[in-house]
Design a protein around this motif. Structure first.
Motif, PDB file in Angstrom:
ATOM      1  N   SER A 181      -9.955  45.022   5.004  1.00 11.61           N
ATOM      2  CA  SER A 181      -8.759  44.826   4.180  1.00 11.61           C
ATOM      3  C   SER A 181      -9.098  44.943   2.699  1.00 11.61           C
ATOM      4  N   ILE A 182     -10.177  44.286   2.297  1.00 10.33           N
ATOM      5  CA  ILE A 182     -10.579  44.349   0.890  1.00 10.33           C
ATOM      6  C   ILE A 182     -10.938  45.781   0.504  1.00 10.33           C
ATOM      7  N   ARG A 183     -11.624  46.478   1.387  1.00 10.11           N
ATOM      8  CA  ARG A 183     -11.967  47.871   1.108  1.00 10.11           C
ATOM      9  C   ARG A 183     -10.710  48.733   0.965  1.00 10.11           C
ATOM     10  N   ALA A 184      -9.713  48.481   1.804  1.00  6.46           N
ATOM     11  CA  ALA A 184      -8.469  49.246   1.713  1.00  6.46           C
ATOM     12  C   ALA A 184      -7.777  48.994   0.380  1.00  6.46           C
ATOM     13  N   TYR A 185      -7.769  47.747  -0.064  1.00  5.95           N
ATOM     14  CA  TYR A 185      -7.181  47.427  -1.362  1.00  5.95           C
ATOM     15  C   TYR A 185      -7.968  48.094  -2.494  1.00  5.95           C
ATOM     16  N   ALA A 186      -9.280  48.105  -2.367  1.00  9.43           N
ATOM     17  CA  ALA A 186     -10.147  48.563  -3.455  1.00  9.43           C
ATOM     18  C   ALA A 186     -10.232  50.081  -3.561  1.00  9.43           C
ATOM     19  N   ALA A 187     -10.061  50.782  -2.450  1.00 10.01           N
ATOM     20  CA  ALA A 187     -10.321  52.225  -2.434  1.00 10.01           C
ATOM     21  C   ALA A 187      -9.567  53.003  -3.510  1.00 10.01           C
ATOM     22  N   PRO A 188      -8.230  52.880  -3.627  1.00 10.48           N
ATOM     23  CA  PRO A 188      -7.558  53.662  -4.676  1.00 10.48           C
ATOM     24  C   PRO A 188      -7.975  53.260  -6.084  1.00 10.48           C
ATOM     25  N   ILE A 189      -8.281  51.987  -6.274  1.00 11.10           N
ATOM     26  CA  ILE A 189      -8.726  51.526  -7.593  1.00 11.10           C
ATOM     27  C   ILE A 189     -10.086  52.117  -7.928  1.00 11.10           C
ATOM     28  N   ALA A 233      -8.028  47.176 -15.908  1.00 11.73           N
ATOM     29  CA  ALA A 233      -7.359  46.843 -14.648  1.00 11.73           C
ATOM     30  C   ALA A 233      -5.917  47.334 -14.628  1.00 11.73           C
ATOM     31  N   VAL A 234      -5.168  47.057 -15.686  1.00  9.57           N
ATOM     32  CA  VAL A 234      -3.755  47.456 -15.680  1.00  9.57           C
ATOM     33  C   VAL A 234      -3.618  48.979 -15.716  1.00  9.57           C
ATOM     34  N   GLN A 235      -4.565  49.657 -16.356  1.00 10.84           N
ATOM     35  CA  GLN A 235      -4.529  51.119 -16.345  1.00 10.84           C
ATOM     36  C   GLN A 235      -4.831  51.656 -14.951  1.00 10.84           C
ATOM     37  N   LEU A 254      -4.200  50.136 -12.180  1.00 15.62           N
ATOM     38  CA  LEU A 254      -3.027  49.845 -11.362  1.00 15.62           C
ATOM     39  C   LEU A 254      -1.903  50.832 -11.644  1.00 15.62           C
ATOM     40  N   ASP A 255      -1.692  51.180 -12.916  1.00 16.62           N
ATOM     41  CA  ASP A 255      -0.667  52.166 -13.242  1.00 16.62           C
ATOM     42  C   ASP A 255      -1.005  53.537 -12.657  1.00 16.62           C
ATOM     43  N   ARG A 256      -2.258  53.927 -12.776  1.00 16.07           N
ATOM     44  CA  ARG A 256      -2.652  55.246 -12.257  1.00 16.07           C
ATOM     45  C   ARG A 256      -2.487  55.330 -10.747  1.00 16.07           C
ATOM     46  N   THR A 257      -2.620  54.220 -10.074  1.00 16.76           N
ATOM     47  CA  THR A 257      -2.430  54.204  -8.619  1.00 16.76           C
ATOM     48  C   THR A 257      -1.006  53.803  -8.246  1.00 16.76           C
ATOM     49  N   GLN A 258      -0.140  53.732  -9.261  1.00 15.69           N
ATOM     50  CA  GLN A 258       1.279  53.425  -9.072  1.00 15.69           C
ATOM     51  C   GLN A 258       1.481  52.082  -8.366  1.00 15.69           C
ATOM     52  N   GLN A 259       0.721  51.096  -8.821  1.00 16.81           N
ATOM     53  CA  GLN A 259       0.833  49.738  -8.312  1.00 16.81           C
ATOM     54  C   GLN A 259       1.221  48.802  -9.455  1.00 16.81           C
ATOM     55  N   SER A 260       1.901  47.744  -9.111  1.00 14.05           N
ATOM     56  CA  SER A 260       2.344  46.785 -10.115  1.00 14.05           C
ATOM     57  C   SER A 260       1.199  45.884 -10.559  1.00 14.05           C
ATOM     58  N   ALA A 261       1.195  45.568 -11.860  1.00  9.33           N
ATOM     59  CA  ALA A 261       0.222  44.617 -12.404  1.00  9.33           C
ATOM     60  C   ALA A 261       0.756  43.192 -12.358  1.00  9.33           C
ATOM     61  N   ARG A 262       1.911  42.998 -11.722  1.00  8.56           N
ATOM     62  CA  ARG A 262       2.515  41.679 -11.675  1.00  8.56           C
ATOM     63  C   ARG A 262       1.596  40.665 -10.976  1.00  8.56           C
ATOM     64  N   GLY A 263       0.896  41.121  -9.950  1.00  6.07           N
ATOM     65  CA  GLY A 263      -0.017  40.226  -9.237  1.00  6.07           C
ATOM     66  C   GLY A 263      -1.140  39.726 -10.128  1.00  6.07           C
ATOM     67  N   LEU A 264      -1.662  40.616 -10.992  1.00  9.12           N
ATOM     68  CA  LEU A 264      -2.708  40.203 -11.931  1.00  9.12           C
ATOM     69  C   LEU A 264      -2.157  39.175 -12.904  1.00  9.12           C
ATOM     70  N   GLY A 313      -5.075  42.658  -7.987  1.00  4.78           N
ATOM     71  CA  GLY A 313      -5.276  42.469  -9.424  1.00  4.78           C
ATOM     72  C   GLY A 313      -6.675  41.990  -9.741  1.00  4.78           C
ATOM     73  N   VAL A 314      -7.203  41.061  -8.925  1.00  4.21           N
ATOM     74  CA  VAL A 314      -8.575  40.580  -9.114  1.00  4.21           C
ATOM     75  C   VAL A 314      -9.567  41.727  -8.926  1.00  4.21           C
ATOM     76  N   ILE A 315      -9.358  42.522  -7.872  1.00  5.84           N
ATOM     77  CA  ILE A 315     -10.252  43.656  -7.610  1.00  5.84           C
ATOM     78  C   ILE A 315     -10.223  44.634  -8.787  1.00  5.84           C
ATOM     79  N   ALA A 316      -9.027  44.906  -9.302  1.00  5.18           N
ATOM     80  CA  ALA A 316      -8.916  45.827 -10.437  1.00  5.18           C
ATOM     81  C   ALA A 316      -9.650  45.282 -11.652  1.00  5.18           C
TER      82      ALA A 316
END
Length: 449
Positions: free
Chosen positions: A42-50, A176-178, A180-190, A99-102
């Protein structure tokens, strides 16, 4: 004999899913490594696009889980990411963990280790080598060695390098926020996670989680991320549904395994949710209540018969209830679904060995060799290989596998003796004999742990 063997292999089955050092080690030390294929995946799946957007290879990431209730995460030496189970359980949804991973990826991509003062960098490197050695010892089934290694470097690690300057923390946030933006994910969690840390800062120091002390929070950092969320066009993008379920399952599984009593309160018997049944299954299993644990897993498998982690869980529970032969079908389904997962192949091989059937030894060896290719520093794989090769009368290969375990554990004299034995038994000039020679030569250079 078979019953004794099954009991002896309990730690192998736990290692393939959720593993902890022995109870005496838990009582004497506070840092413990665990392995869980589903959580790591699961962590790897979250981390891969980042990782990809940061210019890093996702396959290079090494995820380490530390059984500690405190809220903490950190990176070390290359792409090693450490997560306390307390942080995983504290995050309310996957966006916070992402967000933590990013943020931690921002430290890696920013080369923050290289920017530290030389003395601190050297101290950190020494302590992290100790910490990674502990993880290897834990994977080799040596909880005692793992604990000793951790204690040697833990204080330096946590009080030295991880006390980043505010500038580096802000830099990691910006990266991190960059990402997240490049992967089209929200930084709200961070932003939400930073607010959790702000609440932590209000506590007295002794009650603060390590993440607050090692990742200092400033009002400027919080305002920067909040402003980013207010202006980013991706702030309203919801987290992928599959990520949401992965997070719920991860938290339920960890809580059921690590704190059964709390899990049974939080996930009550009348809660039909998938993750609730998953948590209760692990809670009952941890209490040794297989009659209540097995039907819950069977319900989950009836709904999702091909799910690799449900099959692994059923295989583990079946093996540890004393039915090694019955566990095989479940492990085989799990491996068929995720053939590259080393821990699943270890689980299947462990069950095959536990049956005591000589005809399954070659299959077990094949699975373990495949797992070794994915995790070449995992001592438990070599330990199982030594057992399988020995029972298959391949004594040279058994000695070589034992030498690999000794090397991982830092036992130079033992490794040398086993390598010399392997060298005598293996065919001259073979790649395996050359490996034995490499180990023997390495024992002369490797410093003792």
């Amino acid at each position: 004999m078979r019953a004794r063997l099954a009991r002896a292999l309990c730690v192998i089955a736990i290692s393939a899913a959720l593993w902890q050092p022995p109870a005496h080690a838990q009582q004497s030390q506070r840092m413990q490594f665990i392995r869980d294929g589903e959580t790591e995946a699961s962590i790897r799946a979250y981390a891969a696009p980042i990782f990809r957007t940061a210019g890093l290879n996702p396959d290079d990431i090494n995820v380490h889980l530390i059984n500690d209730r405190s809220l903490n995460a950190f990176v070390a030496l290359g792409l090693n990411m450490f997560f306390h189970t307390g942080l995983l359980l504290r995050t309310e949804h996957p966006g916070q963990l992402i967000g933590v991973i990013a943020h931690e990826t921002g430290h890696i991509s920013g080369g923050h280790i290289a920017r530290l003062p030389e003395a601190m960098r050297d101290a950190w490197a020494a302590s992290m080598i100790s910490l990674l050695g502990a993880a290897a010892a834990a994977a080799a089934g040596r909880g005692d060695a793992a604990m000793a290694s951790v204690m040697a470097g833990q204080q330096v690690a946590m009080r030295g390098f991880l006390r980043y300057t505010r500038t580096l923390e802000a830099s990691a946030d910006q990266a991190a926020v960059q990402f997240l933006d490049r992967t089209q994910q929200s930084a709200r969690g961070l932003a939400e996670f930073l607010q959790i840390l702000v609440d932590q800062e209000l506590m007295i120091v002794d009650r603060q989680d390590p993440y607050v002390r090692t990742h200092p929070i400033t009002r400027e950092r919080v305002e920067f991320v909040e402003n980013w969320v207010a202006n980013s066009r991706f702030s309203g993008v919801p987290v992928r549904p599959e990520f949401v379920e992965m997070h719920r399952r991860m938290r339920a599984k960890l809580l059921g395994y690590l704190d059964p009593a709390r899990a049974l309160v939080q996930y009550r018997e009348n809660d039909p949710a998938l993750e609730a049944r998953y948590a209760r299954a692990f809670a009952f299993y941890r209490r040794g209540d297989f009659p209540r644990a097995l039907p819950l897993v069977d319900e989950l498998l009836k709904e999702r018969p091909q799910d690799p982690w449900f099959n692994e869980t059923r295989g583990q529970f079946t093996l540890e209830s004393g039915d090694a032969r019955g566990a095989l079908a479940y492990y085989e389904k799990a491996v068929a679904a995720l053939p590259t997962n080393a821990l699943l192949r270890m689980g299947l091989a462990g069950a095959q060995i536990a049956t005591g059937e000589r005809g399954l030894l070659r299959e077990a060896i094949g699975h373990l060799e495949a797992a070794r290719g994915r995790e070449p520093e995992n001592g438990e794989i070599f330990r199982l290989l030594a057992v399988a090769y020995g029972r298959d009368d391949q004594l040279g290969m058994a000695a070589l596998a034992q030498a690999e375990v000794a090397m991982i554990q830092g036992q130079r004299a033992t490794a040398r003796g086993l390598a010399e034995r392997a060298e005598r038994l293996l065919p001259p000039g073979s790649t395996h004999m050359l490996r034995a020679q490499d180990i023997k030569n390495a024992t002369e250079r490797q410093p003792p742990r």
